[in-house]
Structures are given as structure tokens and as C-alpha cells.
Design a protein around this motif. Sequence first.
Motif, PDB file in Angstrom:
ATOM      1  N   ILE A 119       0.838  -1.196   0.000  1.00 27.20           N
ATOM      2  CA  ILE A 119       0.000   0.000   0.000  1.00 27.20           C
ATOM      3  C   ILE A 119       0.878   1.254   0.000  1.00 27.20           C
ATOM      4  CG2 ILE A 119      -1.664   1.323   1.373  1.00 27.20           C
ATOM      5  CD1 ILE A 119      -2.713  -1.445   2.390  1.00 27.20           C
ATOM      6  N   TYR A 120       1.877   1.270   0.865  1.00 30.33           N
ATOM      7  CA  TYR A 120       2.809   2.399   0.964  1.00 30.33           C
ATOM      8  C   TYR A 120       3.493   2.660  -0.381  1.00 30.33           C
ATOM      9  CZ  TYR A 120       6.642   5.237   2.942  1.00 30.33           C
ATOM     10  OH  TYR A 120       7.548   6.244   3.223  1.00 30.33           O
ATOM     11  N   ASP A 121       4.055   1.592  -0.971  1.00 30.16           N
ATOM     12  CA  ASP A 121       4.794   1.758  -2.226  1.00 30.16           C
ATOM     13  C   ASP A 121       3.875   2.114  -3.387  1.00 30.16           C
ATOM     14  OD1 ASP A 121       7.190   1.294  -0.965  1.00 30.16           O
ATOM     15  OD2 ASP A 121       7.262  -0.834  -1.484  1.00 30.16           O
ATOM     16  N   ASN A 122       2.615   1.680  -3.344  1.00 35.65           N
ATOM     17  CA  ASN A 122       1.661   2.106  -4.363  1.00 35.65           C
ATOM     18  C   ASN A 122       1.504   3.619  -4.350  1.00 35.65           C
ATOM     19  OD1 ASN A 122      -0.276   0.385  -6.198  1.00 35.65           O
ATOM     20  ND2 ASN A 122       0.249  -0.938  -4.467  1.00 35.65           N
ATOM     21  N   VAL A 123       1.359   4.184  -3.163  1.00 35.92           N
ATOM     22  CA  VAL A 123       1.159   5.634  -3.071  1.00 35.92           C
ATOM     23  C   VAL A 123       2.376   6.386  -3.589  1.00 35.92           C
ATOM     24  CG1 VAL A 123       0.723   7.580  -1.512  1.00 35.92           C
ATOM     25  CG2 VAL A 123      -0.428   5.390  -1.122  1.00 35.92           C
ATOM     26  N   VAL A 143       2.495   9.879   2.341  1.00 34.11           N
ATOM     27  CA  VAL A 143       1.615   8.711   2.282  1.00 34.11           C
ATOM     28  C   VAL A 143       0.408   8.919   3.187  1.00 34.11           C
ATOM     29  CG1 VAL A 143       1.438   6.260   2.887  1.00 34.11           C
ATOM     30  CG2 VAL A 143       3.401   7.084   1.577  1.00 34.11           C
ATOM     31  N   GLU A 144       0.654   9.382   4.399  1.00 33.99           N
ATOM     32  CA  GLU A 144      -0.474   9.625   5.313  1.00 33.99           C
ATOM     33  C   GLU A 144      -1.413  10.704   4.762  1.00 33.99           C
ATOM     34  OE1 GLU A 144      -1.474  10.942   9.934  1.00 33.99           O
ATOM     35  OE2 GLU A 144       0.608  10.505   9.347  1.00 33.99           O
ATOM     36  N   GLU A 145      -0.845  11.764   4.246  1.00 33.00           N
ATOM     37  CA  GLU A 145      -1.664  12.852   3.707  1.00 33.00           C
ATOM     38  C   GLU A 145      -2.550  12.377   2.562  1.00 33.00           C
ATOM     39  OE1 GLU A 145      -0.970  16.729   0.849  1.00 33.00           O
ATOM     40  OE2 GLU A 145       0.674  16.122   2.178  1.00 33.00           O
TER      41      GLU A 145
END
Length: 275
Positions: A119-123, A143-145
Motif C-alpha cells: 500500500i505504501y509503495d503504491n502511493v 503517504v499519510e496525507e
Amino acid sequence: MTTTIPDLPAPAPHPSDGLAGLEAREISAWFGEHKVLDRVSLNMRAGEVTALIGPSGCGKSTFLRILNRMHELVPGASLAGEVLLAGQDIYAPGRRLTDARHQIGMVFQKPNPFPAMSIYDNVTSGLKLTGTRMRRADRDDLVEECLTKAGLWNEVNDRLRQPGGALSGGQQQRLCIARSLAVRPRVLLMDEPCSALDPTSTRRIEETIAELVREVTIVIVTHNMQQAARVSDRCAFFLAAHRTPGVIVEHGPTKAMFESPRDSRTADYVHGRFG
């Protein structure tokens, strides 16, 4: 039935950051010898949601893909006319394709996260494509934003390293929205983003659109008239008669398009009498 309207410093801001409108001028498009759009002009205002409506085969999705230079990637495809982003033609000689894609993002009908990527790397995947380098802490904040703006952070913040492909369909679509937002686009194009989703996921995407339009101009293709009425500020009704290219029959504020359209064909379509 009548529809009710209801490890490096963070990169400097893009020099053209900020809300921007899109204007299509006299757009015609072909696939080989087949003409699919004829002199379509439309002003998509900054900070608004513009919905493109009309029956299948009238050129809505083709028009949308022209707005960020995807049409030219189709073998045999061609076009004429201009697309102005904040007054500058994205098709001007010397204008880089990557620049247009950076500023005008796209969310497709079928969610298309990179399934084996976290998920992180997708963003953050778009950062690599645009050559953007950031410190780890800044990437974490980004990523959080973006996941927060896409309405997904609270659902996935404890599993950011899990594959994006493991998410539900609605979550995958919101992940794709977050991925698009990470490169700071000025315009976001959405091609029937809810057509494959359940009502609950559809409602969440619509809520996300309402929140995002404060900082990014949105153009959405939808066959759902209730959705068009709910989410858009303005509508453009496309139509293609038998063996003729698509044109815009009418465009204007959504409320007027649904409650007092000028053309009887618009009234028939938005009230479900054809299409």
C-alpha cells in the motif's frame, strides 16, 4: 423518473501549483478513419467537478483521455484542437508528455493498483516516475496525507506494508486516488470510478470527491445520473447519432441541466427516457 439534486529535503512546490481549470477548444478525434468526436469545446472550471454524461459510444471516455494525452498512445489515433491547462496548451510543440501527466492525473474505471506492491509503495510509485526524491520522513508524511485525502488512512494505517492487491475493490479505487494525488496534480480525471463498486464504496468515493475538489479540479465520466446530480457542479451531455461523431448537445450548471435543460434530448436522457 426525475432525479433529485442532492534523505533529501522535500521537493519545492511545482511552479504551477494551485487550482487550475481545463479548457478544450474544437477537439476532434479519430481512430484511424473513424471520427469519434467533432469539434468539442468545453470549459472545465477550476475548483469544480464537471461531469461528462451521455450514452455509451458517444466519445466521453475518449474526450477524457485526450485531456491528459492518453489518446495519442492508441495506434492509429489522431486528434485536432487544443487542451488548455491554466491557459497553456498541453499539446503545444515542446510540451513534454510527462509534464501533462504530472499535472493531470487519471483514475480509471477498474481499480488498478500494483497488486504485489505494498500500500505504501503504491502511493509513492508516482514519485519514481516523476524523478521526485524525498527524505523518508517526508515520504511517510506524504503517504499519510494522500491516504487521508482519499478516505483510506483510518482503514489501512496499521498495514501499510501489506500488498495493495489484498484490499477490497472500493479500497483499491481509493488507493489509486491516493496514488494520483501523491504527485500533486492540478486536475484529476475519473473515468466511471464507481461503476464496479458496491453502494457503500460508491458513497465513500463520492464523499472523497466532495473533499478533494477544494484543492484539485475534477472531471468525471459517469453513466449514473443520480451520481452526476450528487457530485458535480456542472455537466456536459455528449451524444452521437447513428454513424456520426460525438458532440456536446448541452452543458451548464448541473441543477439547470437536470431541472430545466434547454434541449429536449438532454431532458430525455437525464430523466431516463433513453440511453
